[in-house]
Each structure stands twice: as structure tokens, then as C-alpha cells.
Design a protein around this motif. Structure first.
Motif, PDB file in Angstrom:
ATOM      1  N   HIS A  43       0.790  -1.423  -0.010  1.00 11.61           N
ATOM      2  CA  HIS A  43      -0.073   0.081  -0.105  1.00 11.61           C
ATOM      3  C   HIS A  43       0.808   1.238  -0.080  1.00 11.61           C
ATOM      4  O   HIS A  43       1.890   1.281   0.434  1.00 11.61           O
ATOM      5  CB  HIS A  43      -0.915   0.140   1.343  1.00 11.61           C
ATOM      6  CG  HIS A  43      -0.208   0.343   2.396  1.00 11.61           C
ATOM      7  ND1 HIS A  43       0.450  -0.721   3.271  1.00 11.61           N
ATOM      8  CD2 HIS A  43       0.035   1.464   3.056  1.00 11.61           C
ATOM      9  CE1 HIS A  43       1.050   0.049   4.401  1.00 11.61           C
ATOM     10  NE2 HIS A  43       0.713   1.222   4.282  1.00 11.61           N
ATOM     11  N   ASP A  46      -2.043   8.288   0.231  1.00 12.45           N
ATOM     12  CA  ASP A  46      -1.998   9.539  -0.708  1.00 12.45           C
ATOM     13  C   ASP A  46      -3.383  10.447   0.055  1.00 12.45           C
ATOM     14  O   ASP A  46      -4.331  10.124  -0.030  1.00 12.45           O
ATOM     15  CB  ASP A  46      -2.468   9.321  -2.112  1.00 12.45           C
ATOM     16  CG  ASP A  46      -2.557  10.315  -2.878  1.00 12.45           C
ATOM     17  OD1 ASP A  46      -1.764  11.445  -2.547  1.00 12.45           O
ATOM     18  OD2 ASP A  46      -3.501  10.634  -3.778  1.00 12.45           O
ATOM     19  N   ILE A  51      -4.057   3.615  -0.706  1.00 13.99           N
ATOM     20  CA  ILE A  51      -4.024   2.890  -2.096  1.00 13.99           C
ATOM     21  C   ILE A  51      -3.417   1.396  -2.113  1.00 13.99           C
ATOM     22  O   ILE A  51      -2.120   1.325  -1.431  1.00 13.99           O
ATOM     23  CB  ILE A  51      -3.132   4.076  -3.109  1.00 13.99           C
ATOM     24  CG1 ILE A  51      -3.628   5.178  -2.912  1.00 13.99           C
ATOM     25  CG2 ILE A  51      -3.363   3.311  -4.408  1.00 13.99           C
ATOM     26  CD1 ILE A  51      -5.040   5.563  -3.350  1.00 13.99           C
ATOM     27  N   ARG A  53      -2.360  -1.806  -3.764  1.00 11.35           N
ATOM     28  CA  ARG A  53      -2.286  -2.715  -4.998  1.00 11.35           C
ATOM     29  C   ARG A  53      -2.363  -4.217  -4.705  1.00 11.35           C
ATOM     30  O   ARG A  53      -1.707  -4.852  -4.083  1.00 11.35           O
ATOM     31  CB  ARG A  53      -0.690  -2.714  -5.572  1.00 11.35           C
ATOM     32  CG  ARG A  53      -0.526  -3.243  -6.973  1.00 11.35           C
ATOM     33  CD  ARG A  53       0.762  -2.898  -7.383  1.00 11.35           C
ATOM     34  NE  ARG A  53       1.059  -3.702  -8.531  1.00 11.35           N
ATOM     35  CZ  ARG A  53       2.193  -3.634  -9.108  1.00 11.35           C
ATOM     36  NH1 ARG A  53       3.128  -2.715  -9.158  1.00 11.35           N
ATOM     37  NH2 ARG A  53       2.277  -4.241 -10.425  1.00 11.35           N
ATOM     38  N   VAL A  94      -9.297   1.960  -8.866  1.00  6.80           N
ATOM     39  CA  VAL A  94      -8.643   3.400  -9.310  1.00  6.80           C
ATOM     40  C   VAL A  94      -8.571   3.256 -10.945  1.00  6.80           C
ATOM     41  O   VAL A  94      -8.236   2.259 -11.544  1.00  6.80           O
ATOM     42  CB  VAL A  94      -7.100   3.624  -9.048  1.00  6.80           C
ATOM     43  CG1 VAL A  94      -6.438   4.850  -9.592  1.00  6.80           C
ATOM     44  CG2 VAL A  94      -7.004   3.623  -7.430  1.00  6.80           C
ATOM     45  N   ASP A  99      -4.136   8.591 -12.290  1.00  7.82           N
ATOM     46  CA  ASP A  99      -3.783   8.104 -11.113  1.00  7.82           C
ATOM     47  C   ASP A  99      -3.158   6.723 -10.909  1.00  7.82           C
ATOM     48  O   ASP A  99      -2.287   6.564 -10.240  1.00  7.82           O
ATOM     49  CB  ASP A  99      -5.083   8.088  -9.901  1.00  7.82           C
ATOM     50  CG  ASP A  99      -5.733   9.484  -9.736  1.00  7.82           C
ATOM     51  OD1 ASP A  99      -5.121  10.300  -9.600  1.00  7.82           O
ATOM     52  OD2 ASP A  99      -6.813   9.637  -9.507  1.00  7.82           O
ATOM     53  N   TYR A 103       0.303   6.145  -9.141  1.00  4.96           N
ATOM     54  CA  TYR A 103       0.496   5.342  -7.950  1.00  4.96           C
ATOM     55  C   TYR A 103       1.254   4.214  -8.214  1.00  4.96           C
ATOM     56  O   TYR A 103       2.177   3.506  -7.688  1.00  4.96           O
ATOM     57  CB  TYR A 103      -0.803   4.597  -7.633  1.00  4.96           C
ATOM     58  CG  TYR A 103      -1.931   5.761  -6.921  1.00  4.96           C
ATOM     59  CD1 TYR A 103      -1.309   6.866  -6.107  1.00  4.96           C
ATOM     60  CD2 TYR A 103      -3.068   5.613  -7.253  1.00  4.96           C
ATOM     61  CE1 TYR A 103      -2.175   7.790  -5.729  1.00  4.96           C
ATOM     62  CE2 TYR A 103      -4.064   6.618  -6.859  1.00  4.96           C
ATOM     63  CZ  TYR A 103      -3.535   7.420  -6.179  1.00  4.96           C
ATOM     64  OH  TYR A 103      -4.450   8.363  -5.628  1.00  4.96           O
TER      65      TYR A 103
END
Length: 103
Positions: A43, A46, A51, A53, A94, A99, A103
């Protein structure tokens, strides 16, 4: 010499987000096939958003957002002292290409 008593305390949100930002991974808790599931994921933070993944299928995350819980903790095994941050909220894909690239 007696040890000081230990206790749990709630952290201010800014401190909790700072601790999250300083760690690379945590546990995502979600529902899969009507059963609880946990997956270790990377993570980033932000602003006030976490966020994540992860390779999660559309059955896990609905297009309108799915309620998930994210947990990160650091515990010293010798002193048994540390911290734990638990965030519950709506997970959303997302989709903005800018973005995704950022990211």
C-alpha cells in the motif's frame, strides 16, 4: 523495579496515517464467496486515502465500492509493545489513468 503499566490508547487520525505511510504492507480483509478473507498487500498513503495494489477480482470489489478493512501493525517481539492501525471504508477501483500511473 516494577514495569510501568501497559495500556491501549487511540491514536489521532494524522498519527495513524503517518504510521501507515511508514510501512510497506498490511492485511486487507474482505468477503469472498460470502466468507471472510485476508490478503497481504502493498500500500501507499495519498492524503487520507490508502491505495492498495492487489489482484482482486470483480467479485470481490463491486463497481460501486465494497466495504473492506485494512490492518497494519508493528509489534516488538521482545517487549510486546507496538502499534496497530485498522482502517475500514469503501474500496474502489482506481480508474483514472493519471492516478494509475502516479501510484
Amino acid at each position: 523495579m516494577a514495569a510501568e503499566p501497559r495500556h491501549m490508547r487511540e491514536l489521532p487520525e494524522a498519527r495513524a496515517m503517518s504510521l501507515l505511510a511508514g510501512t510497506p504492507f498490511g492485511r486487507l480483509v474482505f468477503c469472498r464467496h460470502a466468507l471472510p478473507a485476508i490478503q497481504i498487500v502493498n500500500h501507499i498513503v495519498d492524503g487520507d486515502a490508502v491505495i492498495i495494489r492487489a489482484q482482486l477480482s470483480a467479485t470481490v470489489l463491486a463497481p460501486t465500492g465494497t466495504v473492506v478493512t485494512y490492518e497494519v501493525n508493528v509489534i516488538d517481539p521482545h517487549t510486546c509493545l507496538g502499534w496497530s492501525v485498522i482502517v475500514t471504508g469503501l474500496a474502489e477501483w482506481v480508474t483514472d489513468v493519471r492516478d494509475v500511473v502516479r501510484y
